[in-house]
Design a protein around this motif. Structure first.
Motif, PDB file in Angstrom:
ATOM      1  N   UNK A 171      44.023  42.282  60.957  1.00  0.00           N
ATOM      2  CA  UNK A 171      45.132  41.314  60.942  1.00  0.00           C
ATOM      3  C   UNK A 171      45.379  40.774  59.534  1.00  0.00           C
ATOM      4  N   UNK A 172      46.639  40.715  59.144  1.00  0.00           N
ATOM      5  CA  UNK A 172      47.047  40.196  57.833  1.00  0.00           C
ATOM      6  C   UNK A 172      46.365  40.940  56.682  1.00  0.00           C
ATOM      7  N   UNK A 173      46.195  42.223  56.863  1.00  0.00           N
ATOM      8  CA  UNK A 173      45.494  43.052  55.883  1.00  0.00           C
ATOM      9  C   UNK A 173      46.047  42.882  54.471  1.00  0.00           C
ATOM     10  N   UNK A 174      47.342  42.978  54.311  1.00  0.00           N
ATOM     11  CA  UNK A 174      47.945  42.908  52.975  1.00  0.00           C
ATOM     12  C   UNK A 174      47.762  41.537  52.328  1.00  0.00           C
ATOM     13  N   UNK A 175      47.895  40.485  53.127  1.00  0.00           N
ATOM     14  CA  UNK A 175      47.695  39.124  52.608  1.00  0.00           C
ATOM     15  C   UNK A 175      46.252  38.950  52.140  1.00  0.00           C
ATOM     16  N   UNK A 176      45.307  39.368  52.985  1.00  0.00           N
ATOM     17  CA  UNK A 176      43.900  39.217  52.614  1.00  0.00           C
ATOM     18  C   UNK A 176      43.537  40.099  51.424  1.00  0.00           C
ATOM     19  N   UNK A 177      44.084  41.301  51.374  1.00  0.00           N
ATOM     20  CA  UNK A 177      43.803  42.194  50.242  1.00  0.00           C
ATOM     21  C   UNK A 177      44.186  41.522  48.929  1.00  0.00           C
ATOM     22  N   UNK A 178      45.388  40.969  48.863  1.00  0.00           N
ATOM     23  CA  UNK A 178      45.844  40.290  47.655  1.00  0.00           C
ATOM     24  C   UNK A 178      44.968  39.072  47.342  1.00  0.00           C
ATOM     25  N   UNK A 179      44.708  38.242  48.352  1.00  0.00           N
ATOM     26  CA  UNK A 179      43.899  37.043  48.128  1.00  0.00           C
ATOM     27  C   UNK A 179      42.476  37.377  47.691  1.00  0.00           C
ATOM     28  N   UNK A 180      41.884  38.406  48.277  1.00  0.00           N
ATOM     29  CA  UNK A 180      40.520  38.792  47.918  1.00  0.00           C
ATOM     30  C   UNK A 180      40.454  39.358  46.498  1.00  0.00           C
ATOM     31  N   UNK A 181      41.439  40.150  46.139  1.00  0.00           N
ATOM     32  CA  UNK A 181      41.458  40.697  44.780  1.00  0.00           C
ATOM     33  C   UNK A 181      41.686  39.586  43.751  1.00  0.00           C
ATOM     34  N   UNK A 182      42.535  38.625  44.083  1.00  0.00           N
ATOM     35  CA  UNK A 182      42.730  37.464  43.196  1.00  0.00           C
ATOM     36  C   UNK A 182      41.453  36.632  43.108  1.00  0.00           C
ATOM     37  N   UNK A 183      40.751  36.508  44.229  1.00  0.00           N
ATOM     38  CA  UNK A 183      39.506  35.758  44.229  1.00  0.00           C
ATOM     39  C   UNK A 183      38.465  36.439  43.326  1.00  0.00           C
ATOM     40  N   UNK A 213      39.142  38.116  40.631  1.00  0.00           N
ATOM     41  CA  UNK A 213      39.559  37.745  39.274  1.00  0.00           C
ATOM     42  C   UNK A 213      39.113  36.318  38.955  1.00  0.00           C
ATOM     43  N   UNK A 214      39.331  35.411  39.899  1.00  0.00           N
ATOM     44  CA  UNK A 214      38.926  34.015  39.690  1.00  0.00           C
ATOM     45  C   UNK A 214      37.414  33.884  39.572  1.00  0.00           C
ATOM     46  N   UNK A 215      36.674  34.663  40.337  1.00  0.00           N
ATOM     47  CA  UNK A 215      35.211  34.627  40.227  1.00  0.00           C
ATOM     48  C   UNK A 215      34.780  35.094  38.848  1.00  0.00           C
ATOM     49  N   UNK A 216      35.395  36.144  38.340  1.00  0.00           N
ATOM     50  CA  UNK A 216      35.066  36.616  36.991  1.00  0.00           C
ATOM     51  C   UNK A 216      35.400  35.552  35.944  1.00  0.00           C
ATOM     52  N   UNK A 217      36.533  34.893  36.097  1.00  0.00           N
ATOM     53  CA  UNK A 217      36.897  33.811  35.185  1.00  0.00           C
ATOM     54  C   UNK A 217      35.856  32.701  35.249  1.00  0.00           C
ATOM     55  N   UNK A 259      42.294  24.946  36.067  1.00  0.00           N
ATOM     56  CA  UNK A 259      43.735  25.234  36.062  1.00  0.00           C
ATOM     57  C   UNK A 259      44.035  26.676  35.649  1.00  0.00           C
ATOM     58  N   UNK A 260      43.055  27.382  35.064  1.00  0.00           N
ATOM     59  CA  UNK A 260      43.247  28.780  34.674  1.00  0.00           C
ATOM     60  C   UNK A 260      43.134  29.745  35.855  1.00  0.00           C
ATOM     61  N   UNK A 261      42.658  29.264  36.967  1.00  0.00           N
ATOM     62  CA  UNK A 261      42.464  30.127  38.133  1.00  0.00           C
ATOM     63  C   UNK A 261      43.797  30.488  38.776  1.00  0.00           C
ATOM     64  N   UNK A 262      43.823  31.621  39.463  1.00  0.00           N
ATOM     65  CA  UNK A 262      45.022  32.048  40.180  1.00  0.00           C
ATOM     66  C   UNK A 262      45.261  31.197  41.426  1.00  0.00           C
ATOM     67  N   UNK A 263      44.181  30.666  41.989  1.00  0.00           N
ATOM     68  CA  UNK A 263      44.262  29.768  43.148  1.00  0.00           C
ATOM     69  C   UNK A 263      43.347  28.575  42.875  1.00  0.00           C
ATOM     70  N   UNK A 264      43.678  27.460  43.457  1.00  0.00           N
ATOM     71  CA  UNK A 264      42.822  26.283  43.278  1.00  0.00           C
ATOM     72  C   UNK A 264      41.551  26.457  44.122  1.00  0.00           C
TER      73      UNK A 264
END
Length: 168
Positions: free
Chosen positions: A106-118, A120-124, A134-139
């Motif tokens: 369910x919501x595969x595409x939404x989760x795929x994008x959010x997980x990949x952004x996460x 990136x944020x984890x690496x940051x 404030x540099x993160x893609x999501x709060x």
């Protein structure tokens, strides 16, 4: 939970069962499936441990929060991929697969994008010494919500297929 440590070294259990379906007894196939399910439950339990730890951190500890939320999702993704495909990897490159979810998730595409952004944020959070929240893609609160939603979706996906996992 008692799991066989060498089970993960044998290769993809789903492929093994399919390849040897004509020579494996029903009991053997059930035993392999049971062992796979134990490992999935263990990975999901680890995801819940990371999630609970992140939830206890203060907002000022945003770097650690983002990292633990990411690892909660990463381990849930590993559990999901192992359950659906039989694929398991402990290699660093496996982190790139965090968003590779089953087609019927369910919501595969939404989760795929959010997980990949996460990721990136984890690496940051982990590696960029001058980064600010404030540099993160999501709060961090958005990341917390994504994590809770993803863990719940993984639990529900597995439950619909006969595997009960821990409560989020």
């Amino acid at each position: 939970m008692t799991v066989e440590r060498d089970f993960l070294k044998a290769g993809n259990p789903r492929k093994i069962v399919n390849l040897y379906a004509t020579v494996l007894s029903s009991d053997s196939r059930n035993s392999i499936e049971g062992e796979l399910r134990e490992h999935v439950a263990g990975l999901f339990s680890l995801a819940l441990t990371h999630f609970a730890f992140a939830e206890r951190l203060r907002a000022a500890d945003w770097r650690q929060q983002v990292s633990r939320y990411y690892y909660a999702c990463y381990n849930a993704s590993k559990a999901l991929r192992f359950f659906s495909e039989g694929h398991f990897s402990a290699e660093v490159a496996d982190h790139k697969k965090i968003g590779e979810l089953p087609d019927d998730f369910n919501d595969k595409d939404k989760f795929k994008l959010n997980l990949e952004n996460m990721r990136t944020d984890r690496n940051t959070s982990d590696y960029d010494h001058i980064a600010v929240a404030a540099d993160l893609l999501a709060t961090p609160p958005e990341i917390a919500t994504t994590t809770r939603d993803f863990l719940t979706a993984v639990r529900d996906y597995c439950l619909a297929r006969g595997l009960t996992l821990g409560e989020v």
